[in-house]
Design an enzyme around this catalytic site. Structure first.
Site, PDB file in Angstrom:
ATOM      1  N   ASP A 164       0.879  -1.023   0.045  1.00 47.97           N
ATOM      2  CA  ASP A 164       0.113   0.054   0.107  1.00 47.97           C
ATOM      3  C   ASP A 164       0.858   1.469  -0.019  1.00 47.97           C
ATOM      4  O   ASP A 164       1.940   1.219   0.415  1.00 47.97           O
ATOM      5  CB  ASP A 164      -0.927  -0.049   1.227  1.00 47.97           C
ATOM      6  N   ASN A 200       1.252   3.555  -3.040  1.00 45.64           N
ATOM      7  CA  ASN A 200       1.691   3.854  -4.317  1.00 45.64           C
ATOM      8  C   ASN A 200       1.343   5.304  -4.586  1.00 45.64           C
ATOM      9  O   ASN A 200       1.839   6.189  -5.213  1.00 45.64           O
ATOM     10  CB  ASN A 200       1.265   2.968  -5.307  1.00 45.64           C
ATOM     11  N   GLY A 201      -0.085   5.564  -4.431  1.00 50.02           N
ATOM     12  CA  GLY A 201      -0.652   6.795  -4.863  1.00 50.02           C
ATOM     13  C   GLY A 201      -0.106   7.876  -3.863  1.00 50.02           C
ATOM     14  O   GLY A 201       0.180   9.111  -4.455  1.00 50.02           O
ATOM     15  N   HIS A 233       2.364   3.526  -9.007  1.00 50.63           N
ATOM     16  CA  HIS A 233       2.174   1.860  -9.282  1.00 50.63           C
ATOM     17  C   HIS A 233       3.241   1.469 -10.285  1.00 50.63           C
ATOM     18  O   HIS A 233       3.846   0.385  -9.924  1.00 50.63           O
ATOM     19  CB  HIS A 233       0.546   1.601 -10.139  1.00 50.63           C
ATOM     20  N   LEU A 276      10.508 -20.726  -4.890  1.00 52.61           N
ATOM     21  CA  LEU A 276       9.413 -19.710  -4.035  1.00 52.61           C
ATOM     22  C   LEU A 276       8.318 -20.113  -4.943  1.00 52.61           C
ATOM     23  O   LEU A 276       8.240 -19.790  -5.944  1.00 52.61           O
ATOM     24  CB  LEU A 276      10.032 -18.373  -4.273  1.00 52.61           C
TER      25      LEU A 276
HETATM   26  C1  IPE Z   1      -5.473  -2.735  -0.039  1.00 54.57           C
HETATM   27  O1  IPE Z   1      -4.962  -1.425  -0.418  1.00 54.57           O
HETATM   28  C2  IPE Z   1      -5.415  -3.418  -1.549  1.00 54.57           C
HETATM   29  C3  IPE Z   1      -4.095  -3.425  -2.098  1.00 54.57           C
HETATM   30  C4  IPE Z   1      -3.151  -3.074  -1.693  1.00 54.57           C
HETATM   31  C5  IPE Z   1      -4.098  -4.198  -3.330  1.00 54.57           C
HETATM   32  P1  IPE Z   1      -6.197  -0.243  -0.292  1.00 54.57           P
HETATM   33  O2  IPE Z   1      -5.467   1.062  -0.668  1.00 54.57           O
HETATM   34  O3  IPE Z   1      -7.067  -0.529  -1.582  1.00 54.57           O
HETATM   35  O4  IPE Z   1      -6.911  -0.115   0.872  1.00 54.57           O
HETATM   36  P2  IPE Z   1      -7.822   1.110   1.734  1.00 54.57           P
HETATM   37  O5  IPE Z   1      -8.837   1.245   0.791  1.00 54.57           O
HETATM   38  O6  IPE Z   1      -6.916   1.927   2.171  1.00 54.57           O
HETATM   39  O7  IPE Z   1      -8.293  -0.025   2.802  1.00 54.57           O
HETATM   40  C1  IPE Z   2      -1.502   0.337  -3.317  1.00 58.31           C
HETATM   41  O1  IPE Z   2      -1.469   1.681  -3.249  1.00 58.31           O
HETATM   42  C2  IPE Z   2      -1.865  -0.116  -4.665  1.00 58.31           C
HETATM   43  C3  IPE Z   2      -3.271  -0.659  -4.858  1.00 58.31           C
HETATM   44  C4  IPE Z   2      -4.194  -0.623  -3.707  1.00 58.31           C
HETATM   45  C5  IPE Z   2      -3.704  -1.327  -6.019  1.00 58.31           C
HETATM   46  P1  IPE Z   2      -2.548   2.535  -3.211  1.00 58.31           P
HETATM   47  O2  IPE Z   2      -3.034   3.083  -4.865  1.00 58.31           O
HETATM   48  O3  IPE Z   2      -3.766   2.282  -2.582  1.00 58.31           O
HETATM   49  O4  IPE Z   2      -1.992   4.092  -2.809  1.00 58.31           O
HETATM   50  P2  IPE Z   2      -2.398   4.963  -1.794  1.00 58.31           P
HETATM   51  O5  IPE Z   2      -2.968   4.024  -0.429  1.00 58.31           O
HETATM   52  O6  IPE Z   2      -3.701   5.758  -2.376  1.00 58.31           O
HETATM   53  O7  IPE Z   2      -1.333   5.962  -1.302  1.00 58.31           O
HETATM   54 MG    MG Z   3      -4.193   2.421  -0.318  1.00 55.26          MG
END
Ligand code: IPE
Ligand code: IPE
Ligand code: MG
Length: 253
Positions: free
Chosen positions: A21, A23-24, A38, A132
């Site tokens: 989690d 990336n954004g 991503h 693995l």
């Molecule tokens: C969980 O992350 C799903 C993945 C890492 C693929 P999210 O970013 O979607 O989760 P929430 O919305 O913060 O709970």
């Molecule tokens: C994790 O990063 C990847 C996925 C959930 C697909 P996010 O895209 O959730 O990144 P944030 O949480 O918004 O920073």
């Molecule tokens: Mg996220």
């Protein structure tokens, strides 16, 4: 650094699961759009897969895309899905070189048929590898998985393949998409969020949970080693007392 030497190789978690989690937020910090994050997250995937393979971890499950993630803006969903499928396809030669077997779990009815075929091909091309096991959770959610398992059990009871009174925890486990894998001993979530977000709800029953503020695109082998060292300092009691655990070394992993 050199954290790797501090790991007790005899007591490695057999199965590590990671919620990748952040990336954004990583991209936003850099003034870039979410897909940029991503894209860089893929570098961390490569690094961590390599790190697990080098250590001798047997199973690594990566949460790459949840069923809830389909509700994100269309551009992000399309871009991310393309990135995931393309990366998986491109990595097959490296997976084979490193004896890594790929598995995918999730609700593939939500994927376009061409993407499903790409995944099936990639899985098929690595099926003879014995190192693995890399399990990609893609379009996955635990509530979907549990509902799906219950439906299949009900169908087998209806067709007399299974008797309702014979259903045990083992039966349920066999109907999950993770039936062939042991439960994770260690679950890592990056980016400072303290939740499970519909990931392996049944399988994580006794997993040790490790949370770090590091955003996924910054997560590297040293961060993984840190998590494993933390895990190795914990006492896993499985409902028993400390004294019971200390007096019976077999109980300690
Ligand atoms: C969980 O992350 C799903 C993945 C890492 C693929 P999210 O970013 O979607 O989760 P929430 O919305 O913060 O709970
Ligand atoms: C994790 O990063 C990847 C996925 C959930 C697909 P996010 O895209 O959730 O990144 P944030 O949480 O918004 O920073
Ligand atoms: Mg996220």
């Amino acid at each position: 650094m050199g954290l790797k030497e501090d790991i007790d190789i005899e007591r490695l978690p057999r199965h590590i699961a990671i919620i990748m989690d952040g990336n954004g937020r990583w991209a936003k910090e850099k003034g870039e759009d979410r897909l940029f994050g991503h894209f860089h997250g893929v570098e961390s995937v490569r690094n961590i897969v390599e790190g697990c393979a080098e250590l001798g971890v047997q199973y690594l499950t990566l949460y790459a895309f949840s069923t809830e993630n389909w509700d994100r803006p269309k551009d992000e969903v399309t871009g991310l899905m393309e990135l995931l499928i393309d990366t998986i396809r491109q990595e097959v030669p490296t997976l084979n070189k490193n004896n890594i077997r790929l598995h995918v779990i999730g609700n593939f009815e939500m994927l376009p048929p061409a993407a499903k075929k790409e995944l099936d091909d990639a899985v098929g091309e690595t099926k003879n590898n014995t190192g693995l096991n890399l399990i990609m959770a893609l379009s996955y959610s635990s509530r979907w998985e549990l509902t799906d398992a219950v439906k299949k059990i009900a169908a087998d009871v209806k067709s007399n393949k299974l008797k309702a009174e014979d259903i045990t925890q083992d039966t349920l486990q066999k109907y999950l998409s993770t039936a062939e894998f042991p439960d994770p001993e260690l679950m890592i979530r990056t980016s400072g969020e303290f939740r499970i977000s519909n990931f392996l709800l049944y399988q994580l029953a006794y997993a040790e949970l490790y949370f770090t503020d590091t955003l996924w695109p910054d997560f590297r082998k040293e961060n993984l080693y840190q998590a494993i060292i933390d895990y190795q300092q914990r006492e896993r009691r499985f409902g028993k007392t400390t004294e019971q655990i200390k007096n019976n070394t077999e109980q300690v992993l």
